[in-house]
Design an enzyme around this catalytic site. Sequence first.
Site, PDB file in Angstrom:
ATOM      1  CE1 TYR A   6      -9.631   1.748   8.185  1.00  0.00           C
ATOM      2  CE2 TYR A   6     -10.842   3.449   9.432  1.00  0.00           C
ATOM      3  CZ  TYR A   6      -9.612   2.905   9.089  1.00  0.00           C
ATOM      4  OH  TYR A   6      -8.327   3.400   9.208  1.00  0.00           O
ATOM      5  CG  ASP A  18      -4.729  -8.499  -4.927  1.00  0.00           C
ATOM      6  OD1 ASP A  18      -4.921  -7.935  -3.738  1.00  0.00           O
ATOM      7  OD2 ASP A  18      -5.706  -9.156  -5.336  1.00  0.00           O
ATOM      8  N   GLY A  24       0.731  -1.156  -0.006  1.00  0.00           N
ATOM      9  CA  GLY A  24       0.000  -0.184   0.104  1.00  0.00           C
ATOM     10  C   GLY A  24       0.804   1.223  -0.129  1.00  0.00           C
ATOM     11  CB  ILE A  76      -2.813  10.968   8.623  1.00  0.00           C
ATOM     12  CG1 ILE A  76      -2.852   9.858   9.558  1.00  0.00           C
ATOM     13  CG2 ILE A  76      -1.444  11.563   8.525  1.00  0.00           C
ATOM     14  CD1 ILE A  76      -2.200  10.182  10.978  1.00  0.00           C
ATOM     15  N   GLY A  82      -0.400   5.054  -1.173  1.00  0.00           N
ATOM     16  CA  GLY A  82      -1.452   5.518  -0.466  1.00  0.00           C
ATOM     17  C   GLY A  82      -0.954   6.788   0.244  1.00  0.00           C
ATOM     18  CD  GLN A  83      -3.402  10.996   4.163  1.00  0.00           C
ATOM     19  OE1 GLN A  83      -4.001  10.439   4.721  1.00  0.00           O
ATOM     20  NE2 GLN A  83      -3.352  12.440   4.612  1.00  0.00           N
TER      21      GLN A  83
HETATM   22  C1  AKB Z   1     -11.012   7.486   8.094  1.00  0.00           C
HETATM   23  O1  AKB Z   1     -11.207   8.745   8.328  1.00  0.00           O
HETATM   24  O2  AKB Z   1     -11.391   6.588   7.896  1.00  0.00           O
HETATM   25  C2  AKB Z   1      -9.434   7.409   8.581  1.00  0.00           C
HETATM   26  C3  AKB Z   1      -9.176   6.986  10.069  1.00  0.00           C
HETATM   27  C4  AKB Z   1      -9.295   7.996  11.136  1.00  0.00           C
HETATM   28  O3  AKB Z   1      -8.766   6.019  10.216  1.00  0.00           O
HETATM   29  N1  AKB Z   1      -8.583   8.755   8.267  1.00  0.00           N
END
Ligand code: AKB
Length: 316
Positions: free
Chosen positions: A143, A53, A9, A173, A12-13
């Site tokens: 998430y 992947d 990854g 972040i 990514g940011q």
């Molecule tokens: C999000 O907003 O989903 C992320 C996090 C706080 O893990 N930046």
Amino acid sequence: MKKRILIIGACGQIGTELTAFLRNKYGAHKVVASDIREGDDELMESGPFEVLDAMDYDAVQDIVINYEITDVYLMAAMLSATGEKFPMKAWNLNMNSLFNVLNLAKEGKVDKVFWPSSIAVFGSTTPKQDTPQRTVMEPSTVYGISKQTGERWCEYYNKRFGVDVRSIRYPGIISYKTLPGGGTTDYAVDIYHKALKHKKYICFLNAETTLPMMYMEDAIRATVGIMEADEKDIKIKSSYNLSAMSFNPEDVTASIKKHIPEFTISYEPDFRQEIADSWPSSIDDSKAREDWGWQHKYSLDEMTEEMLKNLKGEYK
Ligand code: AKB
């Protein structure tokens, strides 16, 4: 030193800046960047890169063996807002990539793993202010559920198989090099771009939504700091609370106005408001400070200065 690092990854940011930092620190050839697709020129040209992947165990294993990888930073994940749109994709990516890396470590093919958790592990029943390290955790996003589950698995693999896995719960972040993608805290990056470009911003969270946040330089120091700490100092094997500052959209606006007085903000909260409302406003990270010496550097105003200075050139 035998250390060889794989970043999964890397485009990514956080991955982009982590790759640059680690290549600088350990030497470009010691840091293999990988992602599902190729990254920007700087990342591609500054050291080895592999299209990967993270859900494909054999592909991850091939890279680990071919490059004699010792340390893996698993930065691939689907974040909170996108995760709500694609729940099963988020679950599969976030969990399967973690199992792949934990199983490689269990088999002795890598020595050390970094896996990020998030403030999303907390939910609306968690104490909102100074959220303790150990507390009620009832996340309400896919998430958050994947990160909380991942934390349990990290601790399990450590206790049961001796896997050296290290983790921190990232707040939002903020950085100027690579845009974040699909998070609830993304407004805090976008606002700086729009302040420079249009002098106004429409925010998808309301004015009072206070969330824990951190400037990228601090996040990178924390990430590398916990990986370099002595294993005996890492007493929490699930994930450490980590904190730098807390602010709401109104606070960032005031900070930006010190440099761009004509800047204005308006509010059109969307589905992300409910996610943000379920998260803590501030975090107690005293365990990270005690155990492995975590210290943040940037305040909101210091970060604003850095963000505007570095983004200015893009909007001339
Ligand atoms: C999000 O907003 O989903 C992320 C996090 C706080 O893990 N930046």
